[in-house]
Design a protein around this motif. Sequence first.
Motif, mmCIF file in Angstrom:
data_model
loop_
_atom_site.group_PDB
_atom_site.id
_atom_site.type_symbol
_atom_site.label_atom_id
_atom_site.label_comp_id
_atom_site.label_asym_id
_atom_site.label_seq_id
_atom_site.Cartn_x
_atom_site.Cartn_y
_atom_site.Cartn_z
ATOM 1 N N SER A 188 -3.594 4.702 -1.334
ATOM 2 C CA SER A 188 -4.522 5.196 -0.317
ATOM 3 C C SER A 188 -4.291 6.686 -0.126
ATOM 4 N N GLU A 247 0.857 -1.171 0.000
ATOM 5 C CA GLU A 247 0.000 0.000 0.000
ATOM 6 C C GLU A 247 0.903 1.233 0.000
ATOM 7 N N PRO A 284 -8.419 6.880 -4.787
ATOM 8 C CA PRO A 284 -7.962 5.916 -3.773
ATOM 9 C C PRO A 284 -8.375 4.500 -4.176
ATOM 10 N N GLY A 285 -7.544 3.542 -3.872
ATOM 11 C CA GLY A 285 -7.852 2.148 -4.224
ATOM 12 C C GLY A 285 -7.290 1.750 -5.577
ATOM 13 N N PHE A 322 0.780 5.617 0.350
ATOM 14 C CA PHE A 322 -0.083 6.705 0.787
ATOM 15 C C PHE A 322 0.297 7.998 0.098
#
Length: 365
Positions: free
Chosen positions: A340, A280, A313-314, A282
């Motif tokens: 994210s 992930e 996002p995603g 950010f």
Amino acid sequence: MAKKDYYKILNLSRDASQTDVKKSYRRFARKYHPDVNPGDDIAVQRFKEVKEAYEVLSNPHLRDQYDTYGRTDLDSGDVSHGTTYGGADSVEVNNDVFETDVDSDIYEVSTGEDPYSQPGGGPEPGSDLSFELTINFENAVYGAEREINVPTFRICEACSGSGSAPGTKTAECKTCQGTGQVFERDRYSGEMSLVQCKACYGRGKIIQTPCMRCNGNGSFQTYEKILIKIPPGVDNGSRLRIHGKGTPGVRGGPPGDLYIVIKIKDHEIFERHGNEILCEAFITFPQAVFGTEIEVPTLDGTAKMKIPPETQPGTIFRLRGKGIVDMHTGARGDQHVKISIVVPKNLSERQRGLLYKYARTTGEL
Ligand SMILES: [Zn+2]
Ligand SMILES: [Zn+2]
């Protein structure tokens, strides 16, 4: 050679014992046998597949190759010419990435007696042993060497493994009349089947005067240090076969094999899916709006990644070839980066004011 999943064909897990392989083969061979399915071409095809799968999985050497390389056309399957594939002695590992602080817990998962071994006085092969080895994520990715302590058996010299005191004779087992097998009725189906005699453990003979040295066991349990070479790319459930490190054979029979079943600890950043990894990343709301370039962690260090304007996002981006090297093909998987959005905290009055103004213009507030 087309890649076939022999385990799937025989409906077996990758750590299936030789007994499981035999059982499964018998079941499927019966089901698809041409005599049972006259004129059915699909059944004939299945029968061939089942036979092929059995030929590979029942042959330790071929199975080993298949487990390690996903195919068996590397050589003729002749063990005697000295080249072994897979196993502890031959798999190349990346020597740069040794770790010594890995969890060295190893414990026995199962031991399999071979009920098909012949009772009586002839040589009997030893059983296979299976152990679970927990390694960390990096060791699985890059390979590693691990020294493990495995329980092993040393054959009693006094009785040469027979368990009978030297010079004494064994008696025929009365329960099974020396055959090593007895008929037993299945509790549920009521069917009669041959099972191993419990009185003589399938040997057909009873020790009358136990060897003093080993108490009639024929062997002693001891521990042996074995160096395990873990090839890069092993996954949860990967099995490494180490030839001849199972329990010893009886009366000159070959020893069984040792299986190391790999269990991998989770990584704090990367999630593994086969040879693909996911992490992930950010970014802030303005970065998502205007686009940016970020640095993301990879298995090799870090990589720069362009985030296009208006990224939602995603969204998942792909870093090609940054995944895990496939154990069988050598091809490297990809890394996937899921975006994210972080919400800013501790904004100053001025920043809050600007953001508020923005939200007013869009009608969000
Ligand atoms: Zn002994
Ligand atoms: Zn018996």
